[in-house]
Design a protein around this motif. Structure first.
Motif, PDB file in Angstrom:
ATOM      1  N   LEU A 280       1.457 -17.144 -72.064  1.00 41.21           N
ATOM      2  CA  LEU A 280       2.656 -16.336 -72.300  1.00 41.21           C
ATOM      3  C   LEU A 280       3.383 -16.041 -70.984  1.00 41.21           C
ATOM      4  N   GLN A 281       2.621 -15.792 -69.924  1.00 40.75           N
ATOM      5  CA  GLN A 281       3.227 -15.590 -68.607  1.00 40.75           C
ATOM      6  C   GLN A 281       3.919 -16.863 -68.130  1.00 40.75           C
ATOM      7  N   HIS A 282       3.256 -18.006 -68.384  1.00 45.37           N
ATOM      8  CA  HIS A 282       3.841 -19.299 -68.012  1.00 45.37           C
ATOM      9  C   HIS A 282       5.162 -19.512 -68.748  1.00 45.37           C
ATOM     10  N   ASP A 283       5.178 -19.186 -70.035  1.00 42.32           N
ATOM     11  CA  ASP A 283       6.400 -19.356 -70.825  1.00 42.32           C
ATOM     12  C   ASP A 283       7.521 -18.473 -70.281  1.00 42.32           C
ATOM     13  N   GLU A 284       7.194 -17.236 -69.932  1.00 41.88           N
ATOM     14  CA  GLU A 284       8.216 -16.324 -69.397  1.00 41.88           C
ATOM     15  C   GLU A 284       8.786 -16.842 -68.083  1.00 41.88           C
ATOM     16  N   LYS A 285       7.903 -17.331 -67.208  1.00 40.39           N
ATOM     17  CA  LYS A 285       8.357 -17.861 -65.920  1.00 40.39           C
ATOM     18  C   LYS A 285       9.255 -19.079 -66.111  1.00 40.39           C
ATOM     19  N   GLN A 286       8.859 -19.969 -67.026  1.00 38.46           N
ATOM     20  CA  GLN A 286       9.649 -21.171 -67.260  1.00 38.46           C
ATOM     21  C   GLN A 286      11.004 -20.840 -67.868  1.00 38.46           C
ATOM     22  N   ARG A 287      11.037 -19.866 -68.768  1.00 37.31           N
ATOM     23  CA  ARG A 287      12.319 -19.470 -69.357  1.00 37.31           C
ATOM     24  C   ARG A 287      13.233 -18.845 -68.308  1.00 37.31           C
ATOM     25  N   THR A 288      12.637 -18.078 -67.392  1.00 35.31           N
ATOM     26  CA  THR A 288      13.417 -17.485 -66.304  1.00 35.31           C
ATOM     27  C   THR A 288      14.006 -18.570 -65.419  1.00 35.31           C
ATOM     28  N   LEU A 289      13.198 -19.589 -65.122  1.00 34.27           N
ATOM     29  CA  LEU A 289      13.671 -20.701 -64.297  1.00 34.27           C
ATOM     30  C   LEU A 289      14.776 -21.478 -64.994  1.00 34.27           C
ATOM     31  N   ARG A 290      14.613 -21.708 -66.300  1.00 34.26           N
ATOM     32  CA  ARG A 290      15.642 -22.444 -67.036  1.00 34.26           C
ATOM     33  C   ARG A 290      16.957 -21.658 -67.074  1.00 34.26           C
ATOM     34  N   THR A 291      16.845 -20.326 -67.231  1.00 36.32           N
ATOM     35  CA  THR A 291      18.045 -19.500 -67.206  1.00 36.32           C
ATOM     36  C   THR A 291      18.732 -19.602 -65.857  1.00 36.32           C
TER      37      THR A 291
ATOM     38  N   ILE B 167      -6.139 -11.941 -82.131  1.00 38.08           N
ATOM     39  CA  ILE B 167      -4.900 -11.833 -81.345  1.00 38.08           C
ATOM     40  C   ILE B 167      -4.165 -10.533 -81.660  1.00 38.08           C
ATOM     41  N   GLU B 168      -4.114 -10.181 -82.943  1.00 36.93           N
ATOM     42  CA  GLU B 168      -3.440  -8.938 -83.316  1.00 36.93           C
ATOM     43  C   GLU B 168      -4.207  -7.706 -82.842  1.00 36.93           C
ATOM     44  N   SER B 169      -5.521  -7.850 -82.653  1.00 35.36           N
ATOM     45  CA  SER B 169      -6.339  -6.709 -82.228  1.00 35.36           C
ATOM     46  C   SER B 169      -5.989  -6.228 -80.827  1.00 35.36           C
ATOM     47  N   VAL B 170      -5.340  -7.090 -80.047  1.00 36.52           N
ATOM     48  CA  VAL B 170      -4.940  -6.690 -78.691  1.00 36.52           C
ATOM     49  C   VAL B 170      -3.427  -6.490 -78.600  1.00 36.52           C
ATOM     50  N   GLY B 171      -2.788  -6.359 -79.755  1.00 37.53           N
ATOM     51  CA  GLY B 171      -1.384  -5.994 -79.778  1.00 37.53           C
ATOM     52  C   GLY B 171      -0.389  -7.135 -79.670  1.00 37.53           C
ATOM     53  N   MET B 172      -0.847  -8.368 -79.784  1.00 44.83           N
ATOM     54  CA  MET B 172       0.078  -9.502 -79.714  1.00 44.83           C
ATOM     55  C   MET B 172       0.504  -9.934 -81.109  1.00 44.83           C
TER      56      MET B 172
ATOM     57  N   GLY C  16       6.986 -17.878 -76.782  1.00 46.09           N
ATOM     58  CA  GLY C  16       5.564 -17.555 -76.858  1.00 46.09           C
ATOM     59  C   GLY C  16       4.722 -18.747 -76.466  1.00 46.09           C
ATOM     60  N   CYS C  17       3.609 -18.933 -77.169  1.00 40.79           N
ATOM     61  CA  CYS C  17       2.748 -20.087 -76.901  1.00 40.79           C
ATOM     62  C   CYS C  17       2.149 -20.601 -78.201  1.00 40.79           C
ATOM     63  N   LEU C  18       1.534 -21.762 -78.113  1.00 46.42           N
ATOM     64  CA  LEU C  18       1.044 -22.465 -79.297  1.00 46.42           C
ATOM     65  C   LEU C  18      -0.428 -22.793 -79.142  1.00 46.42           C
ATOM     66  N   LEU C  19      -1.253 -22.377 -80.124  1.00 52.73           N
ATOM     67  CA  LEU C  19      -2.666 -22.746 -80.168  1.00 52.73           C
ATOM     68  C   LEU C  19      -2.814 -23.868 -81.181  1.00 52.73           C
ATOM     69  N   LEU C  20      -3.247 -25.041 -80.723  1.00 50.30           N
ATOM     70  CA  LEU C  20      -3.327 -26.213 -81.586  1.00 50.30           C
ATOM     71  C   LEU C  20      -4.757 -26.690 -81.771  1.00 50.30           C
ATOM     72  N   ASP C  21      -5.161 -26.830 -83.025  1.00 52.70           N
ATOM     73  CA  ASP C  21      -6.412 -27.521 -83.314  1.00 52.70           C
ATOM     74  C   ASP C  21      -6.160 -29.022 -83.154  1.00 52.70           C
TER      75      ASP C  21
ATOM     76  N   LEU D  26      -8.384 -15.023 -75.019  1.00 52.37           N
ATOM     77  CA  LEU D  26      -7.295 -14.064 -74.841  1.00 52.37           C
ATOM     78  C   LEU D  26      -6.695 -14.164 -73.441  1.00 52.37           C
ATOM     79  N   THR D  27      -7.555 -14.403 -72.442  1.00 47.71           N
ATOM     80  CA  THR D  27      -7.056 -14.594 -71.084  1.00 47.71           C
ATOM     81  C   THR D  27      -6.171 -15.827 -71.008  1.00 47.71           C
ATOM     82  N   SER D  28      -6.605 -16.901 -71.667  1.00 51.51           N
ATOM     83  CA  SER D  28      -5.826 -18.139 -71.697  1.00 51.51           C
ATOM     84  C   SER D  28      -4.478 -17.912 -72.373  1.00 51.51           C
ATOM     85  N   ILE D  29      -4.472 -17.146 -73.468  1.00 51.56           N
ATOM     86  CA  ILE D  29      -3.227 -16.855 -74.182  1.00 51.56           C
ATOM     87  C   ILE D  29      -2.279 -16.045 -73.295  1.00 51.56           C
ATOM     88  N   ARG D  30      -2.810 -15.045 -72.628  1.00 51.45           N
ATOM     89  CA  ARG D  30      -1.964 -14.231 -71.737  1.00 51.45           C
ATOM     90  C   ARG D  30      -1.367 -15.095 -70.625  1.00 51.45           C
ATOM     91  N   ASN D  31      -2.183 -15.984 -70.073  1.00 52.37           N
ATOM     92  CA  ASN D  31      -1.683 -16.886 -69.021  1.00 52.37           C
ATOM     93  C   ASN D  31      -0.572 -17.785 -69.554  1.00 52.37           C
TER      94      ASN D  31
END
Length: 209
Positions: free
Chosen positions: A123-134, A27-32, A53-58, A116-121
């Motif tokens: 993070l985008q979902h989180d941003e959209k939801q926070r915008t909607l909540r605001t 994750i850090e290798s791509v700047g996150m 952000g987002c959460l990766l859960l085992d 990484l694609t899933s993580i980016r998606n």
């Protein structure tokens, strides 16, 4: 301690130290930004309300499992998007996780690019939801400026009732309803009836705070 939350983080919860280190490097290798936890309890002990952000859960961990943590987060209105990662996946587990609101379900061993694609998606979902909540919070604040009668009028207007119908039900003149309606439009900052209906629906069906 995390830095102020002007940028998102990826939070990894996995009891396997080697997996945590591997995920952190990837994750850090791509700047996150990433922070890892060895258990659900460790994550909850550190969690702060302003984390984004987002959460990766085992799934399988000692103590609280990943799915149990996901359920706890949902009940506690903690809205970090969840990606479930497991080496022991099955269809039933995947369905349960997705029904509980997970944005993805990934089995180990996984493809780095897909993760990484899933993580980016997420993070985008989180941003959209926070915008909607605001947005919802802003509209909810406008609602508090309405008088009880203006609330009544707004409800009836957005249900499609005419000024004459509303006036008859409330026992006042149509002219009085026109005045109330104009005040509602002004306070809600709505330029049309259609926009007023959209504002009412946004607050009704989306969470605030």
């Amino acid at each position: 301690m995390l830095t102020p939350n002007d940028t998102p983080w990826v939070f990894v919860v996995d009891d396997d130290q080697a997996m945590r280190s591997s995920l952190q490097w990837l994750i850090e290798s791509v700047g996150m930004q990433v922070r890892t936890f060895s258990s659900a309890d460790e994550f909850l002990a550190a969690y702060e309300l302003d984390w984004i952000g987002c959460l990766l859960l085992d799934v399988r961990m000692p103590g609280m499992t990943g799915l149990e943590l996901q359920t706890y987060l949902t009940r506690s209105a903690i809205r970090l998007p969840v990606i479930i990662i497991t080496g022991h996946g099955d269809v039933t587990m995947a369905v349960k996780a997705m029904k509980a609101g997970a944005v993805d379900f990934i089995e180990k061993p996984f493809n780095d690019d897909n993760l990484l694609t899933s993580i980016r998606n997420a993070l985008q979902h989180d941003e959209k939801q926070r915008t909607l909540r605001t947005r919802c919070n802003e509209i909810a604040a406008r609602l508090t400026s309405l008088t009880p009668r203006e609330h009544e009028v707004m409800k009836m207007v957005t249900e499609g009732q005419s000024n004459k119908e509303i006036a008859a039900k409330l026992g006042v003149s149509a002219k009085t309803i026109e005045v109330h309606r104009a005040r509602v439009m002004d306070k809600m900052q709505a330029n049309s009836l259609a926009e007023l209906v959209r504002l009412a629906l946004l607050v009704k069906y989306l969470p605030v705070n």
